[in-house]
Write an enzyme that holds these catalytic residues in place. Structure first.
Site, short mmCIF file in Angstrom:
data_model
loop_
_atom_site.label_atom_id
_atom_site.label_comp_id
_atom_site.label_asym_id
_atom_site.label_seq_id
_atom_site.Cartn_x
_atom_site.Cartn_y
_atom_site.Cartn_z
N GLU A 77 0.82 -1.21 0.00
CA GLU A 77 0.00 0.00 0.00
C GLU A 77 0.86 1.25 0.00
O GLU A 77 1.86 1.32 0.70
CB GLU A 77 -0.90 0.01 1.24
CG GLU A 77 -1.78 1.24 1.37
CD GLU A 77 -2.67 1.22 2.61
OE1 GLU A 77 -3.53 2.11 2.73
OE2 GLU A 77 -2.49 0.31 3.45
N GLU A 110 -12.72 2.42 4.52
CA GLU A 110 -11.71 2.73 5.51
C GLU A 110 -11.77 4.22 5.83
O GLU A 110 -10.79 4.95 5.69
CB GLU A 110 -10.33 2.32 5.00
CG GLU A 110 -9.32 2.14 6.14
CD GLU A 110 -7.92 1.81 5.66
OE1 GLU A 110 -7.38 0.79 6.07
OE2 GLU A 110 -7.38 2.60 4.86
#
Length: 278
Positions: free
Chosen positions: A155, A256
């Protein structure tokens, strides 16, 4: 809102945090979600007591929720976002001890995506030394993930909130995934496309989607600025979700975002209930 082609999952480390950890799976299920993901829940314990792992597994099962994504140990989250795998000494040691624990928990829950966050740059160590350590630890994590049938997610964060993180663009995250795949020969290191972080970095989100969807194993969303629910910022999620579908993305979309000052269950009005079950 676009996204009828997508399946959605809710991150229980940023949503439903008004509740104790073991109550969050049931709360997510009550809100209509059948899939959940988590950051590593024990920020001070890369190797928690077996009873704690068992209790979390039982809470997920009792709620009827499938764990679809889990972070390796990454230090203190939420932020400033950081990882541990590229930080020599105690942090790297913690990551190494955590690898098999995460893989074992993933295998026992059927979780198929494991996220390994790069660490911040630290003084007294060259970037080259940190990157070499990171590659070694990521290769170890990739092998552990492969043993349990999972992918390893790489990520990119954003430079505003994580100014010492060296992985703050989509191309950089994909470059690291390529290096891991070259080192292991497994091919299971994939890009985690977090559209919030990409937006905060000022990247062209349509270009990111077009160029990197084929390399992407998971997508996460939050609005920007603010990291709130879709509709609280400036991002065109209908267009972005449609673009992902057009680019051939068939994986899950992880929610998220921060709920703000309201209960987490009240922040899903933008997402029809029939789209929450994955």
């Amino acid at each position: 809102m676009g996204g009828a082609e997508h399946r959605f999952t809710v991150n229980l480390s940023i949503l439903f945090t008004e509740l104790p950890l073991l109550e969050r799976p049931a709360a997510a299920a009550a809100a209509g979600f059948s899939a959940v993901e988590l950051w590593w829940p024990w920020v001070d314990a890369p190797v928690p007591e077996k009873a704690e792992l068992d209790a979390l597994r039982r809470a997920l099962n009792d709620a009827g929720t499938q764990l679809t994504g889990l972070n390796f140990y990454a230090g203190q989250l939420p932020g400033p976002d950081r990882g541990s795998l590229s930080i020599p000494g105690e942090e790297s040691d913690r990551f190494q001890k955590n690898v098999d624990v995460v893989a074992g928990f993933a295998e026992s829950t059927g979780c198929t995506a494991l996220n390994a966050l790069y660490g911040n740059r630290v003084s007294g160590v060259t970037p080259e030394e940190q990157d070499q350590l990171a590659l070694e630890n990521l290769a170890s994590a990739a092998h552990a993930a492969d043993r349990v049938g999972a992918v390893l997610l790489i990520e990119a964060l954003n430079a505003i909130e994580s100014p010492q993180c060296p992985v703050v663009s989509a191309p950089k995250a994909v470059e690291i995934a390529d290096k891991v795949n070259e080192a292991t020969g497994l091919g299971n290191a994939k890009f985690l496309m977090d559209l919030y972080h990409m937006a905060m970095n000022g990247e062209d989100l349509h270009k990111v989607i077009d160029e990197y969807t084929a390399r992407t194993a998971h997508v996460q969303i939050a609005d920007s600025p603010g990291r709130g629910a879709p509709g609280t910022g400036e991002l065109d999620f209908a267009g972005l979700l449609d673009r992902l579908a057009e680019a051939g993305y068939e994986g899950r979309i992880g929610l998220e975002y921060k709920p703000g000052d309201v209960p987490s269950a009240d922040t899903f009005g933008w997402l029809p209930r029939e789209l929450r079950s994955a």
